[in-house]
Each structure stands twice: as C-alpha cells, then as structure tokens.
Design a protein around this motif. Structure first.
Motif, PDB file in Angstrom:
ATOM      1  N   MET A 133     -11.332  12.992  -0.456  1.00  0.00           N
ATOM      2  CA  MET A 133     -10.955  11.704  -1.126  1.00  0.00           C
ATOM      3  C   MET A 133     -11.099  11.940  -2.301  1.00  0.00           C
ATOM      4  O   MET A 133     -10.382  11.710  -3.011  1.00  0.00           O
ATOM      5  N   ASN A 134     -12.234  12.731  -2.457  1.00  0.00           N
ATOM      6  CA  ASN A 134     -12.899  12.079  -4.299  1.00  0.00           C
ATOM      7  C   ASN A 134     -12.127  12.610  -5.086  1.00  0.00           C
ATOM      8  O   ASN A 134     -11.734  12.549  -6.010  1.00  0.00           O
ATOM      9  N   GLU A 135     -11.847  14.000  -4.706  1.00  0.00           N
ATOM     10  CA  GLU A 135     -11.154  15.006  -5.704  1.00  0.00           C
ATOM     11  C   GLU A 135      -9.729  14.583  -5.380  1.00  0.00           C
ATOM     12  O   GLU A 135      -8.547  14.265  -6.774  1.00  0.00           O
ATOM     13  N   LEU A 136      -9.233  14.050  -4.407  1.00  0.00           N
ATOM     14  CA  LEU A 136      -7.044  14.333  -4.067  1.00  0.00           C
ATOM     15  C   LEU A 136      -6.862  12.950  -4.253  1.00  0.00           C
ATOM     16  O   LEU A 136      -5.980  13.283  -5.533  1.00  0.00           O
ATOM     17  N   LYS A 137      -8.365  11.978  -4.507  1.00  0.00           N
ATOM     18  CA  LYS A 137      -8.013  11.136  -5.210  1.00  0.00           C
ATOM     19  C   LYS A 137      -6.798  10.427  -7.123  1.00  0.00           C
ATOM     20  O   LYS A 137      -6.582   9.670  -7.223  1.00  0.00           O
ATOM     21  N   LYS A 138      -7.455  11.340  -7.146  1.00  0.00           N
ATOM     22  CA  LYS A 138      -7.595  11.529  -8.417  1.00  0.00           C
ATOM     23  C   LYS A 138      -5.733  12.189  -8.819  1.00  0.00           C
ATOM     24  O   LYS A 138      -5.063  11.943 -10.219  1.00  0.00           O
ATOM     25  N   MET A 139      -5.452  12.798  -7.988  1.00  0.00           N
ATOM     26  CA  MET A 139      -3.794  12.965  -8.529  1.00  0.00           C
ATOM     27  C   MET A 139      -3.541  12.148  -8.292  1.00  0.00           C
ATOM     28  O   MET A 139      -1.722  11.454  -8.117  1.00  0.00           O
ATOM     29  N   VAL A 140      -4.010  10.608  -7.659  1.00  0.00           N
ATOM     30  CA  VAL A 140      -2.878   9.232  -7.269  1.00  0.00           C
ATOM     31  C   VAL A 140      -2.822   8.122  -8.125  1.00  0.00           C
ATOM     32  O   VAL A 140      -4.290   7.855  -9.021  1.00  0.00           O
ATOM     33  N   PRO A 141      -2.035   7.820  -9.336  1.00  0.00           N
ATOM     34  CA  PRO A 141      -1.912   7.128 -10.394  1.00  0.00           C
ATOM     35  C   PRO A 141      -2.947   5.661  -9.657  1.00  0.00           C
ATOM     36  O   PRO A 141      -3.324   5.318 -10.274  1.00  0.00           O
ATOM     37  N   ALA A 142      -2.827   5.581  -8.784  1.00  0.00           N
ATOM     38  CA  ALA A 142      -3.350   4.185  -8.185  1.00  0.00           C
ATOM     39  C   ALA A 142      -4.984   4.449  -8.190  1.00  0.00           C
ATOM     40  O   ALA A 142      -5.892   3.608  -7.491  1.00  0.00           O
ATOM     41  N   ASN A 143      -5.115   5.136  -8.187  1.00  0.00           N
ATOM     42  CA  ASN A 143      -7.019   6.388  -7.519  1.00  0.00           C
ATOM     43  C   ASN A 143      -7.258   5.934  -6.129  1.00  0.00           C
ATOM     44  O   ASN A 143      -8.360   5.514  -6.617  1.00  0.00           O
ATOM     45  N   ARG A 144      -6.660   5.668  -5.217  1.00  0.00           N
ATOM     46  CA  ARG A 144      -7.015   6.162  -4.125  1.00  0.00           C
ATOM     47  C   ARG A 144      -5.938   6.343  -2.870  1.00  0.00           C
ATOM     48  O   ARG A 144      -4.775   5.813  -3.644  1.00  0.00           O
ATOM     49  N   PHE A 145      -6.612   6.179  -1.644  1.00  0.00           N
ATOM     50  CA  PHE A 145      -5.915   6.621  -0.385  1.00  0.00           C
ATOM     51  C   PHE A 145      -5.098   5.361  -0.380  1.00  0.00           C
ATOM     52  O   PHE A 145      -5.696   4.241  -0.393  1.00  0.00           O
ATOM     53  N   GLY A 146      -3.850   5.173   0.036  1.00  0.00           N
ATOM     54  CA  GLY A 146      -3.065   3.888   0.911  1.00  0.00           C
ATOM     55  C   GLY A 146      -3.528   3.753   1.817  1.00  0.00           C
ATOM     56  O   GLY A 146      -4.934   5.033   2.974  1.00  0.00           O
ATOM     57  N   LYS A 147      -3.910   2.833   3.004  1.00  0.00           N
ATOM     58  CA  LYS A 147      -4.270   2.078   4.591  1.00  0.00           C
ATOM     59  C   LYS A 147      -3.311   2.246   5.110  1.00  0.00           C
ATOM     60  O   LYS A 147      -2.248   1.476   4.711  1.00  0.00           O
ATOM     61  N   ALA A 148      -3.388   2.500   6.686  1.00  0.00           N
ATOM     62  CA  ALA A 148      -2.517   2.317   7.541  1.00  0.00           C
ATOM     63  C   ALA A 148      -1.109   1.061   7.043  1.00  0.00           C
ATOM     64  O   ALA A 148      -0.277   0.595   7.707  1.00  0.00           O
ATOM     65  N   GLU A 149      -2.076  -0.206   7.357  1.00  0.00           N
ATOM     66  CA  GLU A 149      -1.420  -1.497   6.929  1.00  0.00           C
ATOM     67  C   GLU A 149      -0.545  -1.390   5.923  1.00  0.00           C
ATOM     68  O   GLU A 149       0.007  -2.162   6.016  1.00  0.00           O
ATOM     69  N   GLU A 150      -0.783  -0.918   4.844  1.00  0.00           N
ATOM     70  CA  GLU A 150       0.296  -0.935   3.824  1.00  0.00           C
ATOM     71  C   GLU A 150       1.602  -0.333   4.805  1.00  0.00           C
ATOM     72  O   GLU A 150       2.869  -0.766   4.004  1.00  0.00           O
ATOM     73  N   VAL A 151       1.296   0.952   4.742  1.00  0.00           N
ATOM     74  CA  VAL A 151       3.145   1.350   5.268  1.00  0.00           C
ATOM     75  C   VAL A 151       3.526   0.498   6.678  1.00  0.00           C
ATOM     76  O   VAL A 151       4.682   0.350   6.672  1.00  0.00           O
ATOM     77  N   ALA A 152       2.471  -0.097   7.044  1.00  0.00           N
ATOM     78  CA  ALA A 152       3.023  -0.613   8.441  1.00  0.00           C
ATOM     79  C   ALA A 152       3.889  -1.734   8.360  1.00  0.00           C
ATOM     80  O   ALA A 152       4.684  -2.773   8.037  1.00  0.00           O
ATOM     81  N   HIS A 153       3.519  -2.752   6.948  1.00  0.00           N
ATOM     82  CA  HIS A 153       4.402  -3.529   6.207  1.00  0.00           C
ATOM     83  C   HIS A 153       5.503  -3.667   5.468  1.00  0.00           C
ATOM     84  O   HIS A 153       6.687  -3.801   5.816  1.00  0.00           O
ATOM     85  N   LEU A 154       5.362  -2.112   5.530  1.00  0.00           N
ATOM     86  CA  LEU A 154       7.084  -1.475   4.970  1.00  0.00           C
ATOM     87  C   LEU A 154       7.749  -1.817   6.178  1.00  0.00           C
ATOM     88  O   LEU A 154       8.917  -1.791   6.225  1.00  0.00           O
ATOM     89  N   ALA A 155       7.245  -0.750   7.133  1.00  0.00           N
ATOM     90  CA  ALA A 155       7.938  -0.110   8.114  1.00  0.00           C
ATOM     91  C   ALA A 155       8.510  -1.515   9.012  1.00  0.00           C
ATOM     92  O   ALA A 155      10.240  -1.981   9.995  1.00  0.00           O
ATOM     93  N   SER A 156       7.793  -3.233   9.422  1.00  0.00           N
ATOM     94  CA  SER A 156       8.098  -4.386   9.446  1.00  0.00           C
ATOM     95  C   SER A 156       9.294  -4.739   9.035  1.00  0.00           C
ATOM     96  O   SER A 156       9.853  -5.588   9.560  1.00  0.00           O
ATOM     97  N   PHE A 157       9.327  -4.507   7.063  1.00  0.00           N
ATOM     98  CA  PHE A 157      10.067  -4.980   7.008  1.00  0.00           C
ATOM     99  C   PHE A 157      11.386  -4.475   6.751  1.00  0.00           C
ATOM    100  O   PHE A 157      12.301  -5.181   7.330  1.00  0.00           O
ATOM    101  N   LEU A 158      11.831  -2.797   7.026  1.00  0.00           N
ATOM    102  CA  LEU A 158      12.407  -2.023   7.798  1.00  0.00           C
ATOM    103  C   LEU A 158      12.958  -2.740   9.113  1.00  0.00           C
ATOM    104  O   LEU A 158      14.245  -2.834   9.374  1.00  0.00           O
ATOM    105  N   ALA A 159      12.127  -2.287   9.619  1.00  0.00           N
ATOM    106  CA  ALA A 159      12.261  -3.315  11.318  1.00  0.00           C
ATOM    107  C   ALA A 159      13.284  -4.934  11.306  1.00  0.00           C
ATOM    108  O   ALA A 159      13.777  -5.070  12.644  1.00  0.00           O
TER     109      ALA A 159
END
Ligand SMILES: NC(=O)c1ccc[n+]([C@@H]2O[C@H](COP(=O)([O-])OP(=O)(O)OC[C@H]3O[C@@H](n4cnc5c(N)ncnc54)[C@H](OP(=O)(O)O)[C@@H]3O)[C@@H](O)[C@H]2O)c1
Length: 243
Positions: free
Chosen positions: A197-223
C-alpha cells in the motif's frame, strides 16, 4: 418486501454495499457468498445491528444452474418480495504476467466477473422487465478501463462488464431499469491486502487507498430514486487516477 441482491456480500466492498443499501434505502438484503458462511453471517449481524433485515443466499455466481435454482427457490418462498436492486459485486483476481496465466486462472477470473454478471442478471431481469423498474449495478474496476499489466485476465473481465453495462442499459432504459458500472481504483479489502500500500498509494493523487464504504455510498446513490436518469455510465472512484 423490497429487496436487494448483493453478490459477494460476505466481505469487503460487497459487505459495505449491503450495509449501505439497508441503511439508506431500507431494502431487505440478500447476502450472497460462496465459501465464507461465517463472514456472510457477520454481514447479516451487522445489518440487523443497524436495524435492517436480510438473509443469506448461497450460490457460486459462476454456475448458472446454482444461481437460477437459488433465486427461483427464494422467489417461490417469498412471492410478495421483489429483487429491485442487483449488485454484481463478486469478483476475484489471479494476477500474473500473461505468459504465465494458466487457462484455469483465465477462466476463473472471467467466469466470476463476466459469467457471474450474466448468470445473476438473467435470474432477476424478467421480473424487473415485467415490473418496469429496477437497478443493476456492476462492480467493474479501473483495470477494465486502463488495462493493468499483470492483470490481463482481470482487465478483460472488467472491460467486458463495462461494455455489457453500456449495451444492456440501452436495451432496457425504456422499462425504467438502469444499468451502471462502478470502476473503483485501489480500495482497502482482502483483495488488496497483499499489495504494498505504501508504494502503490504514491500512484494515487489522493495519496491513499479508498475505503469500501466510499464505494458503497456511490452504489447506494445509484440504487436510489435520485439516480433514475443515470444509466449506461461507468463511474470512477479512485482518488484521482486518470484511466
Ligand atoms: N479492492 C479493490 O481494490 C477493488 C478495486 C476495483 C474493483 N474491485 C472489485 O470489487 C469487487 C469486490 O472486491 P473486494 O475487494 O471486496 O474483494 P474481496 O474482499 O476479496 O471479496 C470478494 C467477495 O466476492 C465473493 N466471491 C468470490 N467468488 C465468488 C463466487 N464464485 N460466487 C459468489 N461470491 C464470490 C467472496 O465470497 P466468499 O467470502 O464466500 O469467498 C467475497 O464476498 C470485485 O468484483 C472486485 O473485482 C475491487
């Protein structure tokens, strides 16, 4: 009873989506899993602890007959219930550089994501068409848009989900059924727990991995009803990585 079927809801992103759909939309959640019954039961406990309801629905998304049998049996036992939301979330990785990808690893990844999506969508779509309403949400990946080295099988599977999402959405938009894909980047879960994670997060502008809950909010909106005019879309959720 209004229900949502979430495949692979025993862990990770699927569990988070199951919890969110229950909390936000009051849906009865059908918690699908294949191997990990204890984890699926834990998802159910978590849903109940926040005041919601659900039940376990075991099947392997790869096997058409199992999926059909499980859903038909559930429908017969619950004639007044209706699957209004399907989240095709179950997915696996079998990463390797292409010359070393075995036929087994190719088939397992494609069959879980693509055949799984076909099997589960087939099992619920007739009723959605008759009812003239429904939501189908396919969990794809950044890999399906960008193509990731070491993931030819997974990139192919997720790319296929995206193309199928676009095609099906156009077929059934008139029936008020939306079909969308979510393309997450790096999300913390069992699937990514072996990654550096520490190496790969450098590829992410937000500098972190996302959380499952963040994906879940999007799914909930689409539903939700709020997303009635969004269909055929692929929505990135990746902390700023361009595909
Ligand atoms: N994590 C990420 O960074 C990321 C990024 C992009 C996309 N995704 C996608 O998001 C989805 C969820 O990933 P995750 O990170 O939450 O993975 P995970 O933690 O490894 O969980 C995978 C889930 O899928 C289920 N599953 C696997 N094969 C199945 C089958 N044949 N039939 C039914 N269920 C099956 C598992 O059930 P059991 O518990 O019974 O094994 C488990 O609930 C996947 O489609 C994945 O490709 C993840």
């Amino acid at each position: 009873m209004k229900c949502a079927l979430v495949t692979g809801a025993s862990r990770g992103i699927g569990r988070a989506i199951a919890l969110q759909l229950s909390k936000d939309l009051g849906l009865h959640i059908l918690i699908n899993y294949t191997a990990n019954k204890a984890a699926a039961e834990e998802t159910l406990n978590m849903i109940q602890a926040q005041g919601g309801s659900g039940e376990l629905l075991h099947f392997d998304v790869r096997i058409n007959q199992d999926v059909k049998l499980a859903i038909d049996k559930w429908s017969e036992a619950n004639p007044d219930s209706n699957i209004e939301v399907l989240v095709n979330n179950a997915g696996i990785t079998r990463d390797n550089l292409f010359p070393w990808v075995t036929e087994d690893d190719w088939d397992a990844v494609i069959n879980t994501s693509v055949k799984g999506m076909y099997n589960c969508t087939q099992a619920v779509i007739q009723k959605m068409l008759r009812k003239r309403s429904g939501r189908i949400i396919n969990i794809a990946s950044l890999s399906g848009l960008k193509g990731v080295p070491g993931q030819t099988n997974y990139s192919a599977a997720k790319g296929a989900m995206i193309a199928s999402t676009k095609a099906l959405s156009q077929e059934i938009a008139k029936r008020n059924i939306t079909v969308n894909a979510i393309a997450p980047g790096f999300i913390e879960s069992d699937m990514t727990s072996d990654l550096d994670m520490n190496e790969l997060k450098k590829m992410v502008p937000a500098n972190r991995f996302g959380k499952a809950e963040e994906v879940a909010h999007l799914a909930s909106f689409l539903a939700s009803d709020k997303a009635a005019y969004i269909t055929g879309e692929v929505i990135n959720i990746n902390g700023g990585i361009y595909a």
